[in-house]
Motif scaffolding. Sequence first.
Motif, short mmCIF file in Angstrom:
data_model
loop_
_atom_site.label_atom_id
_atom_site.label_comp_id
_atom_site.label_asym_id
_atom_site.label_seq_id
_atom_site.Cartn_x
_atom_site.Cartn_y
_atom_site.Cartn_z
N TYR A 100 1.08 -9.68 82.85
CA TYR A 100 0.04 -9.61 83.90
C TYR A 100 0.60 -10.31 85.18
CZ TYR A 100 -4.18 -9.73 86.64
OH TYR A 100 -5.25 -9.24 87.70
N CYS A 101 0.93 -11.34 85.10
CA CYS A 101 1.68 -11.92 86.58
C CYS A 101 2.70 -11.30 86.98
CB CYS A 101 1.63 -13.54 86.06
SG CYS A 101 0.11 -14.59 85.69
N GLN A 102 3.75 -10.93 85.80
CA GLN A 102 4.73 -10.31 86.26
C GLN A 102 4.46 -8.94 87.33
OE1 GLN A 102 7.59 -9.50 83.06
NE2 GLN A 102 8.95 -8.73 84.34
N ASP A 103 3.49 -8.34 86.79
CA ASP A 103 3.22 -7.04 87.29
C ASP A 103 2.71 -7.43 88.71
OD1 ASP A 103 3.83 -5.60 85.18
OD2 ASP A 103 1.90 -5.53 84.27
N ILE A 123 -1.63 -15.44 92.59
CA ILE A 123 -2.97 -14.82 91.95
C ILE A 123 -3.82 -15.93 91.67
CG2 ILE A 123 -3.81 -13.32 90.07
CD1 ILE A 123 -0.75 -13.03 89.34
N ASP A 124 -5.07 -15.90 92.19
CA ASP A 124 -6.05 -16.81 91.79
C ASP A 124 -6.35 -17.10 90.45
OD1 ASP A 124 -6.63 -17.30 94.58
OD2 ASP A 124 -8.16 -15.85 94.67
N TYR A 125 -6.45 -18.08 90.10
CA TYR A 125 -6.77 -18.54 88.82
C TYR A 125 -7.90 -17.62 88.02
CZ TYR A 125 -8.74 -20.77 84.42
OH TYR A 125 -9.27 -20.82 83.27
N ILE A 178 -1.05 -18.86 90.96
CA ILE A 178 -0.06 -18.79 90.23
C ILE A 178 0.57 -17.75 90.62
CG2 ILE A 178 0.27 -18.25 87.73
CD1 ILE A 178 -3.05 -19.41 88.30
N VAL A 179 2.06 -17.56 90.41
CA VAL A 179 2.96 -16.84 90.73
C VAL A 179 4.11 -16.74 89.63
CG1 VAL A 179 4.64 -18.15 91.98
CG2 VAL A 179 4.44 -15.67 92.29
N TYR A 180 4.54 -15.51 89.29
CA TYR A 180 5.51 -15.43 88.45
C TYR A 180 6.84 -15.61 88.95
CZ TYR A 180 8.56 -12.86 85.00
OH TYR A 180 9.35 -12.36 83.95
N ILE A 181 7.63 -16.11 88.22
CA ILE A 181 8.89 -16.73 88.70
C ILE A 181 10.20 -16.38 87.50
CG2 ILE A 181 8.50 -18.63 90.18
CD1 ILE A 181 9.14 -20.44 88.10
N GLY A 182 9.64 -15.79 86.58
CA GLY A 182 10.81 -15.38 85.37
C GLY A 182 10.68 -16.49 84.26
#
Length: 372
Positions: A307-310, A316-318, A368-372
């Motif tokens: 979900y975060c990756q997309d 993204i807010d918690y 939150i953010v996706y970083i891999g």
Amino acid sequence: MEIPWVIEEHTKVKHQLLKSYINPWMAILFSQQKRMGFPERLFYFDGFSGPGIYYEDNSESSTCLGSPLIVAEIANKYLDANSKREIILTCTDNHGGCVNMLNQKLTEMNKHEQRWKAYHAEFDTAINAILDLIEEDGLNTSPMFFFIDPFGYSGFPLSTIERILKFPQAELFINFMIYDIIRFCEEKQFEENMEALFGCKEFKKVSALNGEEKQSYLVNLYCKQLKNVARAEFVMPFRINTPKQGNRPKYYLIHASKKFKALKVMKDTMAKISDSPYSFVAIGISSQESLFENPDKVSLRERISKYCQDKYPDWIDYSEIEAWTYSNTNGISKTIKEALIALEKDNALNIKRKPRQRANTVTEGAKIVYIG
């Protein structure tokens, strides 16, 4: 009429859950109505209600309450606290003896002279007639809870579920008898009932699937229809684990509503009372791409990460992640936070906490953010 049945263990479990949910349901909604200056009025409907009382075991030496009388007992507590409140309790059953027994018990318990009544009728016929009256009386916006607990798979067509969910504060709790549905869904003589249940003919695709695939497909299909046709905003199937079931449970309990708060309270209630040998497991629903996916076999961590990756590169807010995860997975607040912290430790996510928020948790206000 004598008490007709000894209560089964899985029925006790359903009743325990109902009791644990209805209590906060009444408390939350009465509080909201009072705060907003609305009449304090709730509707409870019990489909396929039975006699309201059972023997505890085969010795027939003691009895226990069925779902309508459990709710009546809880209702009296709230009516004792404020006699101006109104709790309309409506039950239906097609067994005349059960209805007579239930009406007798409801009358005995109805010390506040509320509108409590059981009808000798098919659920579908009775509920549509009662909904007509509710609309005529202009009570459409009152909170409503429907407990639909059939012996099989017929008598509650999707068209009626769709009508119920047009009421803005309606929610349903449906006993989805997957064992019987799988058993009969490929039989020509039951095709009409199956089409009424699902509101479509897609259930026929199960003929090419194996047992476990059939189960996932049919549960996902019904949940999809609750969302796309009946217009439920939030749908969550709970698998009921029973002793010696293997990987084929006999039934699921499916909650459907238009309010996130209702979903959250139901899932949290399930988590609190689930215990062996019977337990409730929120399995989430499949992705839109495939009704054949079994979401129970995709880890919560994987689903949150995806979900975060997309959403990358957006932060993204918690609260957004929590709402999505409650709505689509088996996660609750505790397990969602655990998954996020584990992903942070694996350097898959970056969590930006508000000042003075602890590093070992995730709370409202974090991003939150996706970083891999």
